[in-house]
Write a protein that holds these residues in place. Structure first.
Motif, short mmCIF file in Angstrom:
data_model
loop_
_atom_site.label_atom_id
_atom_site.label_comp_id
_atom_site.label_asym_id
_atom_site.label_seq_id
_atom_site.Cartn_x
_atom_site.Cartn_y
_atom_site.Cartn_z
N ASP A 90 0.85 -1.19 0.00
CA ASP A 90 0.00 0.00 0.00
C ASP A 90 0.89 1.24 0.00
OD1 ASP A 90 -2.04 1.80 0.27
OD2 ASP A 90 -2.70 1.10 2.24
N GLY A 91 0.66 2.12 -0.97
CA GLY A 91 1.48 3.31 -1.11
C GLY A 91 2.73 3.10 -1.93
N GLY A 92 2.95 1.87 -2.39
CA GLY A 92 4.19 1.57 -3.11
C GLY A 92 4.03 1.23 -4.56
N CYS A 93 2.82 1.34 -5.10
CA CYS A 93 2.60 0.90 -6.49
C CYS A 93 3.41 1.73 -7.49
CB CYS A 93 1.11 0.97 -6.83
SG CYS A 93 0.12 -0.25 -5.95
N ALA A 94 3.56 3.02 -7.23
CA ALA A 94 4.30 3.87 -8.16
C ALA A 94 5.76 3.47 -8.25
CB ALA A 94 4.17 5.34 -7.75
N ASP A 95 6.28 2.82 -7.21
CA ASP A 95 7.68 2.41 -7.19
C ASP A 95 7.88 0.95 -7.59
OD1 ASP A 95 8.54 4.94 -6.28
OD2 ASP A 95 7.99 4.39 -4.22
N ALA A 96 6.79 0.24 -7.84
CA ALA A 96 6.89 -1.17 -8.23
C ALA A 96 7.39 -1.30 -9.67
CB ALA A 96 5.52 -1.83 -8.10
N ASP A 97 7.89 -2.47 -9.99
CA ASP A 97 8.37 -2.75 -11.34
C ASP A 97 7.17 -2.78 -12.29
OD1 ASP A 97 9.40 -3.73 -13.70
OD2 ASP A 97 10.04 -5.66 -12.87
N PRO A 98 7.03 -1.80 -13.16
CA PRO A 98 5.83 -1.75 -14.01
C PRO A 98 5.77 -2.92 -14.99
CG PRO A 98 7.40 -0.08 -14.70
CD PRO A 98 7.92 -0.65 -13.42
N GLU A 99 6.92 -3.37 -15.45
CA GLU A 99 6.90 -4.47 -16.42
C GLU A 99 6.33 -5.74 -15.80
OE1 GLU A 99 9.80 -6.40 -19.83
OE2 GLU A 99 10.59 -4.94 -18.40
N ALA A 100 6.70 -6.02 -14.54
CA ALA A 100 6.17 -7.20 -13.86
C ALA A 100 4.67 -7.05 -13.60
CB ALA A 100 6.91 -7.43 -12.56
N ALA A 101 4.27 -5.86 -13.17
CA ALA A 101 2.85 -5.62 -12.87
C ALA A 101 2.00 -5.75 -14.13
CB ALA A 101 2.68 -4.24 -12.25
N VAL A 102 2.46 -5.16 -15.22
CA VAL A 102 1.71 -5.24 -16.48
C VAL A 102 1.69 -6.68 -16.98
CG1 VAL A 102 1.63 -4.48 -18.88
CG2 VAL A 102 2.16 -2.85 -17.08
N GLY A 103 2.81 -7.38 -16.83
CA GLY A 103 2.86 -8.76 -17.27
C GLY A 103 1.84 -9.64 -16.56
N ARG A 104 1.69 -9.45 -15.24
CA ARG A 104 0.70 -10.23 -14.49
C ARG A 104 -0.71 -9.91 -14.95
NH1 ARG A 104 -1.75 -14.35 -13.07
NH2 ARG A 104 -2.82 -14.34 -11.03
N LEU A 105 -0.98 -8.64 -15.22
CA LEU A 105 -2.31 -8.28 -15.71
C LEU A 105 -2.56 -8.82 -17.11
CD1 LEU A 105 -2.66 -4.64 -14.33
CD2 LEU A 105 -3.89 -6.68 -13.58
N CYS A 106 -1.54 -8.87 -17.92
CA CYS A 106 -1.68 -9.50 -19.24
C CYS A 106 -2.11 -10.96 -19.09
CB CYS A 106 -0.38 -9.43 -20.02
SG CYS A 106 0.02 -7.81 -20.71
N GLY A 244 0.50 6.87 -22.84
CA GLY A 244 0.61 7.96 -21.93
C GLY A 244 1.58 7.97 -20.84
N ALA A 245 2.41 7.34 -20.26
CA ALA A 245 3.11 7.79 -19.07
C ALA A 245 4.48 8.30 -19.43
CB ALA A 245 3.19 6.66 -18.09
N ASP A 246 5.01 9.17 -18.61
CA ASP A 246 6.32 9.75 -18.89
C ASP A 246 7.35 9.30 -17.85
OD1 ASP A 246 5.43 11.06 -16.70
OD2 ASP A 246 5.59 13.09 -17.54
N ASP A 247 7.16 8.07 -17.32
CA ASP A 247 8.02 7.60 -16.24
C ASP A 247 9.14 6.70 -16.73
OD1 ASP A 247 6.55 5.44 -16.98
OD2 ASP A 247 5.66 5.06 -15.01
N GLY A 248 9.39 6.69 -18.05
CA GLY A 248 10.50 5.91 -18.57
C GLY A 248 10.12 4.53 -19.06
N TYR A 249 8.90 4.10 -18.79
CA TYR A 249 8.46 2.80 -19.28
C TYR A 249 7.67 3.00 -20.56
CZ TYR A 249 6.43 -1.85 -19.38
OH TYR A 249 6.07 -3.12 -19.76
N ASP A 250 7.88 2.14 -21.54
CA ASP A 250 7.22 2.29 -22.83
C ASP A 250 5.84 1.68 -22.78
OD1 ASP A 250 6.50 2.57 -25.44
OD2 ASP A 250 8.04 1.26 -26.27
N TRP A 251 4.88 2.48 -22.28
CA TRP A 251 3.53 1.95 -22.15
C TRP A 251 2.91 1.63 -23.50
CZ3 TRP A 251 2.61 0.58 -17.47
CH2 TRP A 251 3.26 1.22 -16.42
N ALA A 252 3.29 2.33 -24.53
CA ALA A 252 2.68 2.09 -25.84
C ALA A 252 3.00 0.71 -26.37
CB ALA A 252 3.16 3.15 -26.84
N SER A 253 4.12 0.13 -25.95
CA SER A 253 4.48 -1.21 -26.45
C SER A 253 3.89 -2.30 -25.60
CB SER A 253 6.01 -1.37 -26.48
OG SER A 253 6.52 -1.35 -25.16
N GLY A 254 3.13 -1.95 -24.54
CA GLY A 254 2.51 -2.95 -23.71
C GLY A 254 3.52 -3.65 -22.82
N CYS A 255 3.44 -4.98 -22.76
CA CYS A 255 4.27 -5.75 -21.85
C CYS A 255 5.64 -6.00 -22.40
CB CYS A 255 3.59 -7.07 -21.50
SG CYS A 255 1.90 -6.87 -20.90
#
Length: 255
Positions: A90-106, A244-255
């Motif tokens: 809780d409170g740590g989602c912004a600092d989590a590994d986005p690639e892993a999080a997106v992969g699990r949702l995929c 859309g995000a400007d946090d260094g992760y390529d959201w447009a390419s998905g997972c």
């Protein structure tokens, strides 16, 4: 919104940050979907262990355990039998590994094959960074893994609701400064105003999450609290709006 409109949403996958997000933003919709025979799957990123003004009474481990039980009871009231935890802090989602999080949702989207995905918009409703991170993850996963014809719906605050409750939101510090970002009623794609038995059921589900709702119900009174939660509104996201995000992760390419 008619029962036929509800049925057309088909299999619904909701992705949220904390226990109670799902009920506040889509409790009535989920209950109506289940009553119509549709599959509803709920995903929660964290166990909400930081959701207390008194961490001495509710230290994180104790609160996480309590909110786990509360969410199970809430979903039972709504008729939802499928739930997944993502396991973030809780409170740590912004600092989590986005690639892993997106992969699990995929993986979950591929498994469930939802016709409708519900989540926060980029604003996160209240401005909470966990909400905003979950929005980014879900949007990216939807782009990559959603089946043809699926819809992505962002929870929204209507200008009607914001005007109606402006004084309460201000006095109770419901939103961070600059929020909510409101949407004109005419721009909503789902405009569900609950009443009668379905509103009572939503409120009963929320009241199962006692650590989060007992104080509000006591302060507002049950009738006023029920009126406060009687709207569930969403906007549909078109593919051109999904980058859309400007946090260094390529959201447009998905997972």
């Amino acid at each position: 919104m008619s029962s036929a409109d509800i049925a057309r949403l088909g299999t619904v996958l909701g992705v949220w940050a904390h226990p109670d997000d799902e009920a506040y933003l889509s409790g009535g919709l989920m209950a109506l979907e289940r009553d119509a025979g549709s599959r509803v799957v709920c995903v929660t990123a964290t166990r909400g262990e930081g959701g207390t003004p008194d961490p001495l009474v509710w230290p994180p481990e104790r609160l996480a355990a309590e909110r786990t039980v509360e969410l199970a009871r809430c979903l039972k009231v709504l008729g939802v039998t499928e739930h997944h935890w993502l396991g973030h802090s809780d409170g740590g989602c912004a600092d989590a590994d986005p690639e892993a999080a997106v992969g699990r949702l995929c993986e979950l989207i591929t498994e469930v094959r939802p016709q409708t995905v519900l989540t926060f918009g980029p604003d996160g409703i209240t401005g909470h960074t966990d909400h905003q991170a979950v929005s980014r993850w879900t949007t990216a996963a939807f782009e990559r893994a959603a089946p043809p014809g699926a819809r992505l719906l962002y929870a929204a605050v209507s200008d009607r609701h914001a005007r109606r409750w402006e004084a309460f939101h201000r006095d109770a510090d419901v939103y961070l400064d600059g929020y909510p970002v409101t949407v004109p009623v005419d721009d909503l794609d789902v405009d569900l105003v609950l009443d009668g038995a379905i509103l009572a059921r939503k409120v009963a589900a929320l009241r199962e999450q006692r650590t989060q709702t007992d104080g509000l119900v006591a302060a507002m009174g049950l009738e006023r609290y029920s009126a406060w939660v009687d709207e569930e509104t969403f906007v549909e996201v078109w593919p051109s709006a999904l980058v859309g995000a400007d946090d260094g992760y390529d959201w447009a390419s998905g997972c």
